[in-house]
Design a protein around this motif. Sequence first.
Motif, short mmCIF file in Angstrom:
data_model
loop_
_atom_site.label_atom_id
_atom_site.label_comp_id
_atom_site.label_asym_id
_atom_site.label_seq_id
_atom_site.Cartn_x
_atom_site.Cartn_y
_atom_site.Cartn_z
N GLU A 483 0.81 -1.21 0.00
CA GLU A 483 0.00 0.00 0.00
C GLU A 483 0.85 1.27 0.00
O GLU A 483 0.53 2.24 -0.70
CB GLU A 483 -0.95 0.01 1.20
CG GLU A 483 -1.94 1.16 1.19
CD GLU A 483 -3.03 1.03 2.22
OE1 GLU A 483 -4.07 1.70 2.07
OE2 GLU A 483 -2.85 0.24 3.19
N VAL A 486 2.27 1.84 -3.45
CA VAL A 486 1.23 2.32 -4.36
C VAL A 486 0.96 3.80 -4.13
O VAL A 486 0.86 4.59 -5.09
CB VAL A 486 -0.06 1.50 -4.19
CG1 VAL A 486 -1.23 2.17 -4.92
CG2 VAL A 486 0.14 0.09 -4.71
N GLN A 487 0.86 4.21 -2.88
CA GLN A 487 0.62 5.62 -2.59
C GLN A 487 1.78 6.48 -3.07
O GLN A 487 1.59 7.58 -3.60
CB GLN A 487 0.41 5.83 -1.09
CG GLN A 487 -0.03 7.25 -0.73
CD GLN A 487 -1.35 7.63 -1.37
OE1 GLN A 487 -2.35 6.93 -1.23
NE2 GLN A 487 -1.36 8.73 -2.12
N VAL A 490 1.34 7.01 -6.79
CA VAL A 490 0.31 8.00 -7.09
C VAL A 490 0.80 9.40 -6.75
O VAL A 490 0.57 10.36 -7.51
CB VAL A 490 -0.99 7.66 -6.34
CG1 VAL A 490 -2.02 8.77 -6.51
CG2 VAL A 490 -1.56 6.34 -6.86
N ASP A 491 1.51 9.55 -5.63
CA ASP A 491 2.07 10.85 -5.26
C ASP A 491 3.06 11.32 -6.33
O ASP A 491 3.09 12.50 -6.70
CB ASP A 491 2.78 10.77 -3.91
CG ASP A 491 1.82 10.66 -2.74
OD1 ASP A 491 0.60 10.83 -2.95
OD2 ASP A 491 2.29 10.41 -1.61
N LEU A 536 -5.70 -1.75 -4.37
CA LEU A 536 -4.89 -0.68 -3.77
C LEU A 536 -4.66 0.47 -4.76
O LEU A 536 -4.74 1.65 -4.38
CB LEU A 536 -3.55 -1.24 -3.30
CG LEU A 536 -3.58 -2.19 -2.10
CD1 LEU A 536 -2.19 -2.76 -1.83
CD2 LEU A 536 -4.12 -1.49 -0.86
N VAL A 537 -4.37 0.13 -6.00
CA VAL A 537 -4.13 1.17 -7.01
C VAL A 537 -5.41 1.97 -7.25
O VAL A 537 -5.39 3.20 -7.30
CB VAL A 537 -3.62 0.55 -8.32
CG1 VAL A 537 -3.59 1.59 -9.44
CG2 VAL A 537 -2.23 -0.05 -8.12
N LYS A 539 -7.94 2.38 -5.24
CA LYS A 539 -8.28 3.16 -4.05
C LYS A 539 -7.45 4.43 -3.96
O LYS A 539 -7.99 5.53 -3.74
CB LYS A 539 -8.07 2.30 -2.80
CG LYS A 539 -8.37 3.02 -1.48
CD LYS A 539 -8.11 2.11 -0.29
CE LYS A 539 -8.34 2.85 1.02
NZ LYS A 539 -8.05 1.99 2.20
N ALA A 540 -6.12 4.30 -4.14
CA ALA A 540 -5.26 5.47 -4.04
C ALA A 540 -5.56 6.47 -5.16
O ALA A 540 -5.58 7.69 -4.94
CB ALA A 540 -3.79 5.05 -4.10
N ALA A 541 -5.79 5.96 -6.37
CA ALA A 541 -6.08 6.85 -7.49
C ALA A 541 -7.45 7.50 -7.35
O ALA A 541 -7.65 8.65 -7.75
CB ALA A 541 -6.00 6.08 -8.80
N ARG A 543 -8.94 8.61 -4.76
CA ARG A 543 -8.88 9.82 -3.93
C ARG A 543 -8.55 11.04 -4.78
O ARG A 543 -9.12 12.11 -4.61
CB ARG A 543 -7.84 9.65 -2.82
CG ARG A 543 -8.20 8.63 -1.75
CD ARG A 543 -7.25 8.77 -0.56
NE ARG A 543 -7.56 7.81 0.49
CZ ARG A 543 -6.89 6.67 0.68
NH1 ARG A 543 -5.87 6.37 -0.11
NH2 ARG A 543 -7.22 5.86 1.66
#
Length: 682
Positions: A483, A486-487, A490-491, A536-537, A539-541, A543
């Motif tokens: 996780e 993945v975050q 995305v960051d 996970l991807v 979910k993070a995307a 947001r």
Amino acid sequence: MSIAAELIARSNRLGADPKNTNYAGGNTSAKGTETDPVTGEPVELLWVKGSGGDLGTLKEAGLAVLRLDRMRSLVDVYPGVEREDEMVAAFDYCLHGKGGAAPSIDTAMHGLVDAPHVDHLHPDSGIAVATSADGEELTTKIFGDRVVWVPWRRPGFQLGLDIAEIKAKSPDAIGCILGGHGITAWGGTSEEAERNSLWIIDTAAAYISENSKAEPFGSALEGYAPLPEAERRARAAALAPTVRGLASTDSFADTGRGMVGHFDDSSVVLDFLASSEHPRLAALGTSCPDHFLRTKVRPLVLDLPPTSTVEESIDRLKELAASYREDYQGYYDRHATPDSPAIRGADPLIVLVPGVGMFSYGKDKQTARVAGEFYVNAINVMRGAEGLSTYQPIDESEKFRIEYWALEEAKLQRMPNPKPLAGRIALVTGAASGIGKATAAKLAAEGACVVIGDLDLQKAEDAADEIGGPDAAVGQAVDVSNEAAVQAMVDAAVLAFGGVDLVVNNAGLSLSKSLLDTTEADWDLQHAVMAKGSFLVSKAAARVLIEQQLGGDVVYISSKNSIFAGPNNIAYAATKADQAHQVRLLAAELGGHGVKVNGVNPDGVVQGSGIFAGGWGAQRAAVYGVDEKDLGKFYAQRTILKREVLPEHIANAVFVLCGPELTHTTGLHVPVDAGVAAAFLR
């Protein structure tokens, strides 16, 4: 060396150094004699950098070539400053030969000044003098009679006449400072013109360095010191989706596209925002036409210290964006005439966040990056002007005359239509090979900026370089089952390009084993990478997608195995079925935010596949009793169409799902399997 080649070499040298001029800023010229191919007689010509383009990368096709006698004859028909725009169209009737660039508004300056070689540049040091309240006095003090002052005048035919007259009256002058704008220098040879340009730039820079006050931007503003780097970039990533959404309000409403972003937390930006005078100076806006055409007349500045919470900053940014839009509308209404082009958008292009950095925006990554570079130029200009005097940019009304100039509008109208995915930012996992790499390349070719996520950083970066480098694609290492990783991916995406619009869940692996041979570890690994990883991807995307309020797309690269039951495939096929249902679940959940979620179901894609090359191909070939090298052909023969499925076919399907044609389609799985009847959707 020919005259044109000599001019191009000089231009490239001057344009390669940012201290001399900004990207795509300034122009150069040379005059000389060639033989007229029609009459066989000598003809005097002007070679000048044409409209658009960049000095640092100028080539011969970027030059306009004009007959100097015809160009100078325009003086006799010049109708006066109120109608000087008409002269630009007249330049076309002065052109010599075939091809070449369109003549720019500065052509008159180069043609009318009585010197064989002329340079017009936008150096920070020269503009600092040009925007000082006592710029005329400083010009004399710094340069003596070698450089003369030309009061502000909008670029055009009259400015060319003004400079020509001043040069004629100043025999010792090698150039001039153009009030509020930049510099122009000249010489009898190309070498002399370049030497004179550099002398003006370097002399101004040295004078500023030696005579500037200690704190041009005032004292340090308490509580506004930059955050530590890791904290600063985490804060930037948290704010970026909100800021991009605010900067894209009009573009999304008008075209359905968001703006692409660029983030800059260099010391130049952070030091400016930590100073007590930054609110006053930012409100004054930029001065050089090249600057404010890229940055708008002024930036949006967050008026909270970096100790504020993310939530407080987001709420305040939304309030300030609403005020910015009202102020920009007021600016337009104050100066627009019945003949003015329609307002082009009231959103900021530069957003400054103290302690964090600068967000800049444009229609693509290069435009966004250059806008940020131009504002850094503006900060340098303000530092120089404030260090010597007081920064005094050109009047707001003059900025409007240039920003909404009919000639500027015509230039915008000449630009090619954007590609279908222009303004969109794609994140593709498992994108260093096979389907993912082909998909990333396809999305980039259709105009998207792409983040290549892959377990192997070097391969991800190599793939990004193949696609076009940092203005088109960047590589990012990621373990999609982790996780935090993945975050971080995305960051990295939102810091590289401003946000995320299009997510392709492609990362995967495959274990071909029978039920009895499949271990618990096999099952957990297969599901961790594909079922959990996709979750996970997404979910993070999500947001980011929700906060931007720009809609978006999520695409799962599932498989015909999510429907088709084959032997020795329990772990892989089960996780593909999991992904297939995630599509339906997320389509229902994210649709209210304008986000479409769809899937693609390929048959086995052998060519270029990292999965097949990693052992899956040998395992599946053994299951079917064929040589591994013939596996693609075997898959093709069992299909209705008898065609092998390639990575490019999957990429094409992803593009169609995310492109302009299927705007009302969500929750769909598109088979790309050349026809496998057992995998038909029911």
